[in-house]
Design a protein around this motif. Structure first.
Motif, short mmCIF file in Angstrom:
data_model
loop_
_atom_site.label_atom_id
_atom_site.label_comp_id
_atom_site.label_asym_id
_atom_site.label_seq_id
_atom_site.Cartn_x
_atom_site.Cartn_y
_atom_site.Cartn_z
N ASN A 174 146.63 17.09 -15.24
CA ASN A 174 145.88 18.27 -15.65
C ASN A 174 144.38 18.04 -15.53
O ASN A 174 143.79 17.31 -16.33
CB ASN A 174 146.25 18.60 -17.10
N PRO A 175 143.71 18.68 -14.57
CA PRO A 175 142.28 18.41 -14.40
C PRO A 175 141.44 18.86 -15.58
O PRO A 175 140.35 18.32 -15.80
CB PRO A 175 141.92 19.21 -13.13
N MET A 176 141.93 19.81 -16.36
CA MET A 176 141.14 20.37 -17.45
C MET A 176 140.92 19.38 -18.59
O MET A 176 140.02 19.56 -19.40
CB MET A 176 141.82 21.64 -17.98
N GLN A 177 141.73 18.32 -18.65
CA GLN A 177 141.57 17.38 -19.76
C GLN A 177 140.83 16.10 -19.38
O GLN A 177 140.75 15.18 -20.18
CB GLN A 177 142.92 17.05 -20.38
N PHE A 178 140.27 16.05 -18.19
CA PHE A 178 139.50 14.90 -17.75
C PHE A 178 138.01 15.23 -17.79
O PHE A 178 137.56 16.18 -17.16
CB PHE A 178 139.88 14.50 -16.32
N HIS A 179 137.27 14.41 -18.56
CA HIS A 179 135.83 14.61 -18.65
C HIS A 179 135.12 14.04 -17.43
O HIS A 179 134.12 14.59 -16.96
CB HIS A 179 135.30 13.95 -19.93
N GLN A 180 135.62 12.93 -16.89
CA GLN A 180 135.02 12.28 -15.73
C GLN A 180 135.88 12.52 -14.50
O GLN A 180 137.08 12.25 -14.50
CB GLN A 180 134.90 10.76 -15.97
N ALA A 181 135.27 13.04 -13.44
CA ALA A 181 136.02 13.33 -12.21
C ALA A 181 136.65 12.06 -11.65
O ALA A 181 137.76 12.10 -11.10
CB ALA A 181 135.10 13.96 -11.18
N GLY A 182 135.97 10.92 -11.80
CA GLY A 182 136.51 9.66 -11.30
C GLY A 182 137.82 9.30 -11.98
O GLY A 182 138.73 8.76 -11.35
N ASP A 183 137.93 9.57 -13.30
CA ASP A 183 139.17 9.28 -14.01
C ASP A 183 140.32 10.12 -13.47
O ASP A 183 141.45 9.64 -13.34
CB ASP A 183 138.99 9.56 -15.51
N LEU A 184 140.02 11.37 -13.14
CA LEU A 184 141.03 12.25 -12.57
C LEU A 184 141.53 11.70 -11.23
O LEU A 184 142.73 11.66 -10.96
CB LEU A 184 140.47 13.66 -12.40
N GLN A 185 140.60 11.26 -10.40
CA GLN A 185 140.99 10.77 -9.08
C GLN A 185 141.77 9.45 -9.17
O GLN A 185 142.66 9.20 -8.36
CB GLN A 185 139.74 10.58 -8.21
N ARG A 186 141.43 8.62 -10.16
CA ARG A 186 142.08 7.31 -10.29
C ARG A 186 143.45 7.38 -10.96
O ARG A 186 144.21 6.42 -10.90
CB ARG A 186 141.19 6.34 -11.09
N TYR A 187 143.74 8.49 -11.61
CA TYR A 187 145.00 8.55 -12.36
C TYR A 187 146.17 8.32 -11.40
O TYR A 187 146.26 8.96 -10.35
CB TYR A 187 145.15 9.89 -13.08
N PRO A 188 147.08 7.40 -11.73
CA PRO A 188 148.17 7.06 -10.79
C PRO A 188 149.12 8.23 -10.56
O PRO A 188 149.49 8.95 -11.48
CB PRO A 188 148.87 5.89 -11.47
N ARG A 189 149.51 8.39 -9.32
CA ARG A 189 150.45 9.44 -8.93
C ARG A 189 151.56 8.80 -8.09
O ARG A 189 151.29 8.22 -7.05
CB ARG A 189 149.74 10.54 -8.13
N ARG A 190 152.79 8.91 -8.55
CA ARG A 190 153.92 8.32 -7.82
C ARG A 190 155.17 9.17 -8.07
O ARG A 190 156.12 8.74 -8.74
CB ARG A 190 154.12 6.86 -8.20
N LEU A 191 155.17 10.35 -7.49
CA LEU A 191 156.21 11.33 -7.76
C LEU A 191 157.60 10.81 -7.39
O LEU A 191 158.56 11.04 -8.13
CB LEU A 191 155.91 12.63 -7.02
N GLY A 192 157.71 10.13 -6.27
CA GLY A 192 159.03 9.64 -5.85
C GLY A 192 159.65 8.72 -6.89
O GLY A 192 160.83 8.86 -7.24
N GLU A 193 158.88 7.76 -7.38
CA GLU A 193 159.38 6.84 -8.40
C GLU A 193 159.70 7.59 -9.69
O GLU A 193 160.70 7.29 -10.37
CB GLU A 193 158.35 5.75 -8.67
N ASP A 194 158.85 8.55 -10.04
CA ASP A 194 159.08 9.32 -11.27
C ASP A 194 160.39 10.11 -11.18
O ASP A 194 161.15 10.19 -12.15
CB ASP A 194 157.92 10.27 -11.52
N LEU A 195 160.64 10.71 -10.03
CA LEU A 195 161.88 11.47 -9.86
C LEU A 195 163.11 10.57 -9.99
O LEU A 195 164.12 10.97 -10.59
CB LEU A 195 161.88 12.17 -8.50
N ALA A 196 163.03 9.38 -9.44
CA ALA A 196 164.16 8.45 -9.56
C ALA A 196 164.43 8.11 -11.02
O ALA A 196 165.60 8.04 -11.45
CB ALA A 196 163.87 7.18 -8.75
#
Length: 282
Positions: free
Chosen positions: A62-84
Motif C-alpha cells: 500500500n503506497p499510502m502508508q509509506f512516508h519514504q518513497a525509498g521504503d516503498l521501493q525496497r519493500y520485498p515483493r515475491r508473489l510466486g512464493e507467497d502464492l505457494a
C-alpha cells in the motif's frame, strides 16, 4: 486450490462463489498482508482457516502508508512464493491488485483519519502512516466483505486503531488478534528482519529481551520500565525511539492490572517495533 485474482471485477465474481456454501452465506475471513509472507502471516492464515468457512488473503503493498518513497521501493515483493504458501495453508482466494485497482484515478482524495492515537508512539516517526493503513483496510473490507479479519499483535498500535475504526464507523467486521510469532531468540518476526546484517541481527534481539525482562519483573510500572531499560542500556547499536507502558487500549498505564509494554528502535538503518502484555501489581 488457491485462486489468484487481480482486478476488482475478478474479486467480486470469486467472492460471490465463495459466499454460498450449502445454500447459506459462508463465514469469510480476511487476512490483509503486503506480501513477503513469513510465519507470522501464516499464523494469521491458520487462525482464519480454523475459524472461518472460507479464507481470503490480500497481497498489496500500500503506497499510502509509506512516508519514504525509498521504503516503498525496497519493500520485498515475491508473489510466486507467497502464492505457494497460501496454497499450503488452505487459502481459498488471494487478491493481489495493482495500485490503480485500489486507488483508481490516482491517490485518494478522501481517506480515513486515524485520530489522536495515531499522533502517539509510532505517529511522530511515521506521519500519515495510520491514515494510509485505515484507508486501505476500509477499502479491503468493502471489496471482500469479510465477517472476520485477522491482524497480528506485533503491530499493536495498528491493531488498536483498526478496532477503534470498526467500532466508530460501524463496519460490522469482527477483528481477531493473533499473538506475535517470534524467532528462536525471541525477535519478533518481521519482513524487515532479512535486511539486518549479522551484527545488527545480534543487536536486535535486545528489544525482545528488554520486553521480557519488563514482563517478568511483574511489579509496579516503575519496576517494569526499570527492568526493560536495564537490558536496553547494554545493547550496542540500538537507538531507542521509545519504551512506553500503556493500558491495553494504549491509554495511560494503570496502577495495577493488564498493561502493554511497547518499544521501537533503529538497528542500523532498520526500524523495528515490538510489544508484550504485562501484569502490573502495586
Amino acid at each position: 486450490m488457491t485462486r489468484l485474482v487481480r482486478t476488482r471485477d475478478e474479486l467480486a465474481a470469486a467472492r460471490a462463489r465463495l459466499g454460498e456454501q450449502s445454500g447459506t452465506e459462508a463465514t469469510v475471513g480476511l487476512v490483509p498482508t503486503m506480501g513477503a509472507l513469513h510465519a507470522g502471516h501464516l499464523a494469521l492464515i491458520d487462525a482464519a482457516r480454523a475459524g472461518c468457512a472460507a479464507v481470503v488473503t490480500s497481497i498489496f503493498v500500500n503506497p499510502m502508508q509509506f512516508h519514504q518513497a525509498g521504503d516503498l521501493q525496497r519493500y520485498p515483493r515475491r508473489l510466486g512464493e507467497d502464492l505457494a504458501l497460501c496454497e499450503q495453508h488452505g487459502v481459498d482466494l488471494v487478491w493481489a491488485p495493482e495500485v490503480d485497482e485500489v486507488y483508481p484515478g490516482g491517490p485518494a482524495q478522501v481517506w480515513v483519519t486515524a485520530g489522536a492515537l495515531a499522533a502517539q508512539l509510532e505517529g511522530p516517526n511515521r506521519p500519515g502512516h495510520f491514515d494510509g493503513v485505515l484507508t486501505v483496510v476500509t477499502k479491503l473490507f468493502a471489496a471482500v466483505r469479510p465477517a472476520r479479519a485477522f491482524f497480528g499483535e506485533k503491530d499493536y498500535q495498528q491493531l488498536m486503531l483498526i478496532r477503534r475504526m470498526v467500532r466508530d464507523l460501524g463496519q460490522g467486521v469482527e477483528v481477531i488478534s493473533v499473538p506475535t510469532v517470534r524467532e528462536p531468540d525471541g525477535l519478533a518476526l518481521s519482513s524487515r528482519n532479512v535486511l539486518l546484517s549479522t551484527s545488527e541481527r545480534a543487536s536486535a534481539r535486545f528489544l525482545s529481551a528488554a520486553l521480557m525482562a519488563g514482563r517478568d519483573a511483574a511489579g509496579s510500572a516503575a519496576a517494569v520500565l526499570a527492568a526493560a531499560r536495564e537490558v536496553l542500556a547494554g545493547a550496542e547499536g540500538v537507538d531507542v525511539d521509545y519504551l512506553e507502558l500503556r493500558d491495553p487500549e494504549l491509554g495511560p498505564a494503570p496502577e495495577q492490572g493488564p498493561a502493554r509494554l511497547l518499544v521501537a528502535a533503529r538497528v542500523g538503518s532498520i526500524r523495528l517495533i515490538d510489544n508484550v502484555a504485562v501484569e502490573l501489581r502495586p
